[in-house]
Write a protein that holds these residues in place. Structure first.
Motif, PDB file in Angstrom:
ATOM      1  N   THR A   1       0.838  -1.194   0.000  1.00 19.24           N
ATOM      2  CA  THR A   1       0.000   0.000   0.000  1.00 19.24           C
ATOM      3  C   THR A   1       0.871   1.242   0.000  1.00 19.24           C
ATOM      4  N   ILE A   2       0.588   2.149  -0.918  1.00 17.02           N
ATOM      5  CA  ILE A   2       1.236   3.455  -0.947  1.00 17.02           C
ATOM      6  C   ILE A   2       0.198   4.454  -0.443  1.00 17.02           C
ATOM      7  N   THR A   3       0.580   5.250   0.544  1.00 15.71           N
ATOM      8  CA  THR A   3      -0.321   6.228   1.131  1.00 15.71           C
ATOM      9  C   THR A   3       0.319   7.606   1.040  1.00 15.71           C
ATOM     10  N   ALA A   4      -0.493   8.587   0.633  1.00 13.23           N
ATOM     11  CA  ALA A   4      -0.001   9.957   0.502  1.00 13.23           C
ATOM     12  C   ALA A   4      -1.086  10.940   0.909  1.00 13.23           C
ATOM     13  N   ASP A   5      -0.657  12.089   1.422  1.00 11.69           N
ATOM     14  CA  ASP A   5      -1.564  13.162   1.811  1.00 11.69           C
ATOM     15  C   ASP A   5      -1.449  14.316   0.822  1.00 11.69           C
ATOM     16  N   PHE A   6      -2.599  14.955   0.576  1.00 16.00           N
ATOM     17  CA  PHE A   6      -2.676  16.072  -0.355  1.00 16.00           C
ATOM     18  C   PHE A   6      -3.274  17.276   0.350  1.00 16.00           C
ATOM     19  N   LYS A   7      -2.828  18.468  -0.043  1.00 11.88           N
ATOM     20  CA  LYS A   7      -3.332  19.700   0.558  1.00 11.88           C
ATOM     21  C   LYS A   7      -4.696  20.089   0.017  1.00 11.88           C
ATOM     22  N   SER A   8      -5.056  19.618  -1.184  1.00 10.43           N
ATOM     23  CA  SER A   8      -6.380  19.934  -1.716  1.00 10.43           C
ATOM     24  C   SER A   8      -7.046  18.664  -2.237  1.00 10.43           C
ATOM     25  N   ARG A   9      -8.360  18.627  -2.118  1.00  3.11           N
ATOM     26  CA  ARG A   9      -9.117  17.480  -2.613  1.00  3.11           C
ATOM     27  C   ARG A   9      -8.951  17.370  -4.124  1.00  3.11           C
ATOM     28  N   ARG A  10      -8.891  18.483  -4.809  1.00  2.00           N
ATOM     29  CA  ARG A  10      -8.724  18.453  -6.263  1.00  2.00           C
ATOM     30  C   ARG A  10      -7.430  17.749  -6.656  1.00  2.00           C
TER      31      ARG A  10
ATOM     32  N   ALA B   1      -7.360  12.685   6.058  1.00  2.00           N
ATOM     33  CA  ALA B   1      -6.162  12.143   6.695  1.00  2.00           C
ATOM     34  C   ALA B   1      -6.325  12.061   8.212  1.00  2.00           C
ATOM     35  N   SER B   2      -7.352  12.723   8.746  1.00  2.00           N
ATOM     36  CA  SER B   2      -7.612  12.692  10.184  1.00  2.00           C
ATOM     37  C   SER B   2      -9.058  12.265  10.408  1.00  2.00           C
ATOM     38  N   SER B   3      -9.498  12.326  11.635  1.00  2.00           N
ATOM     39  CA  SER B   3     -10.875  11.943  11.946  1.00  2.00           C
ATOM     40  C   SER B   3     -11.886  13.015  11.554  1.00  2.00           C
ATOM     41  N   GLU B   4     -11.408  14.187  11.176  1.00  2.00           N
ATOM     42  CA  GLU B   4     -12.279  15.299  10.808  1.00  2.00           C
ATOM     43  C   GLU B   4     -12.482  15.335   9.292  1.00  2.00           C
ATOM     44  N   ASN B   5     -13.726  15.466   8.849  1.00  2.00           N
ATOM     45  CA  ASN B   5     -13.999  15.569   7.433  1.00  2.00           C
ATOM     46  C   ASN B   5     -13.354  16.840   6.888  1.00  2.00           C
TER      47      ASN B   5
ATOM     48  N   VAL C   1      -6.100  15.575   2.691  1.00  2.00           N
ATOM     49  CA  VAL C   1      -6.859  14.486   2.088  1.00  2.00           C
ATOM     50  C   VAL C   1      -5.888  13.341   1.844  1.00  2.00           C
ATOM     51  N   ARG C   2      -6.277  12.130   2.244  1.00  2.00           N
ATOM     52  CA  ARG C   2      -5.385  10.966   2.142  1.00  2.00           C
ATOM     53  C   ARG C   2      -5.843  10.041   1.019  1.00  2.00           C
ATOM     54  N   VAL C   3      -4.859   9.592   0.236  1.00  2.00           N
ATOM     55  CA  VAL C   3      -5.085   8.611  -0.821  1.00  2.00           C
ATOM     56  C   VAL C   3      -4.224   7.396  -0.510  1.00  2.00           C
ATOM     57  N   SER C   4      -4.842   6.212  -0.574  1.00  2.00           N
ATOM     58  CA  SER C   4      -4.111   4.953  -0.401  1.00  2.00           C
ATOM     59  C   SER C   4      -4.337   4.096  -1.631  1.00  2.00           C
ATOM     60  N   VAL C   5      -3.260   3.466  -2.106  1.00  2.00           N
ATOM     61  CA  VAL C   5      -3.330   2.668  -3.329  1.00  2.00           C
ATOM     62  C   VAL C   5      -2.672   1.317  -3.084  1.00  2.00           C
ATOM     63  N   GLN C   6      -3.399   0.244  -3.377  1.00  6.92           N
ATOM     64  CA  GLN C   6      -2.845  -1.103  -3.334  1.00  6.92           C
ATOM     65  C   GLN C   6      -2.167  -1.355  -4.680  1.00  6.92           C
ATOM     66  N   VAL C   7      -0.859  -1.600  -4.663  1.00  7.67           N
ATOM     67  CA  VAL C   7      -0.113  -1.802  -5.911  1.00  7.67           C
ATOM     68  C   VAL C   7       0.804  -3.007  -5.785  1.00  7.67           C
ATOM     69  N   ASP C   8       1.202  -3.519  -6.947  1.00 10.62           N
ATOM     70  CA  ASP C   8       2.262  -4.515  -6.954  1.00 10.62           C
ATOM     71  C   ASP C   8       3.579  -3.783  -7.198  1.00 10.62           C
ATOM     72  N   ASP C   9       4.678  -4.470  -7.010  1.00 14.78           N
ATOM     73  CA  ASP C   9       5.992  -3.836  -7.152  1.00 14.78           C
ATOM     74  C   ASP C   9       6.203  -3.227  -8.540  1.00 14.78           C
ATOM     75  N   ALA C  10       5.623  -3.838  -9.567  1.00 14.01           N
ATOM     76  CA  ALA C  10       5.810  -3.351 -10.933  1.00 14.01           C
ATOM     77  C   ALA C  10       5.198  -1.967 -11.144  1.00 14.01           C
TER      78      ALA C  10
ATOM     79  N   GLY D   1       1.338  15.272  -3.931  1.00 16.48           N
ATOM     80  CA  GLY D   1       1.096  14.421  -2.774  1.00 16.48           C
ATOM     81  C   GLY D   1       2.366  14.224  -1.969  1.00 16.48           C
ATOM     82  N   GLU D   2       2.199  14.058  -0.659  1.00 13.53           N
ATOM     83  CA  GLU D   2       3.324  13.824   0.242  1.00 13.53           C
ATOM     84  C   GLU D   2       3.186  12.416   0.803  1.00 13.53           C
ATOM     85  N   LYS D   3       4.151  11.554   0.500  1.00 10.28           N
ATOM     86  CA  LYS D   3       4.089  10.174   0.955  1.00 10.28           C
ATOM     87  C   LYS D   3       4.062  10.139   2.485  1.00 10.28           C
ATOM     88  N   VAL D   4       3.182   9.277   3.009  1.00 13.63           N
ATOM     89  CA  VAL D   4       3.068   9.077   4.465  1.00 13.63           C
ATOM     90  C   VAL D   4       3.967   7.909   4.822  1.00 13.63           C
TER      91      VAL D   4
END
Length: 99
Positions: A4-13, A38-42, A72-81, A95-98
């Motif tokens: 899983t790759i997880t990153a945070d973004f400053k804007s939803r766009r 990225a937190s418990s707050e919408n 805003v947090r994005v998580s992506v399930q990826v394979d190594d490729a 995005g800033e990797k978490v």
């Protein structure tokens, strides 16, 4: 191997643009991607997207400050490729990797 790759973004766009790029350009299943606060707050992010300002989605008790609470947090399930390609897309859209 999947990870899983997880990153945070400053804007939803930016987060949504990264997700669309990941799904369309790298042909990943949309079900492998999640997006939310990225937190418990919408939140819509920590920076106003241009549409937020133009549409008037601003707090009434501030001088033009957007109603923003956190990243805003994005998580992506990826394979190594695909891991490097996904990270490139995340970075392209600020995005800033978490860790």
């Amino acid at each position: 191997m999947s990870k899983t790759i997880t990153a945070d973004f400053k804007s939803r766009r930016d987060a949504e643009m990264a997700v669309e790029h990941i799904v369309q350009e790298h042909d990943l299943d949309r079900k492998a991607v999640s997006i939310g606060p990225a937190s418990s707050e919408n939140t819509a992010g920590t920076e106003a997207a241009r549409a937020d300002v133009e549409d008037g989605h601003l707090k009434s008790d501030t001088d033009g400050e957007p109603a923003l609470h956190g990243k805003v947090r994005v998580s992506v399930q990826v394979d190594d490729a695909n891991a490097d390609k996904v990270m490139d897309s995340i970075e392209t859209f600020h995005g800033e990797k978490v860790s």
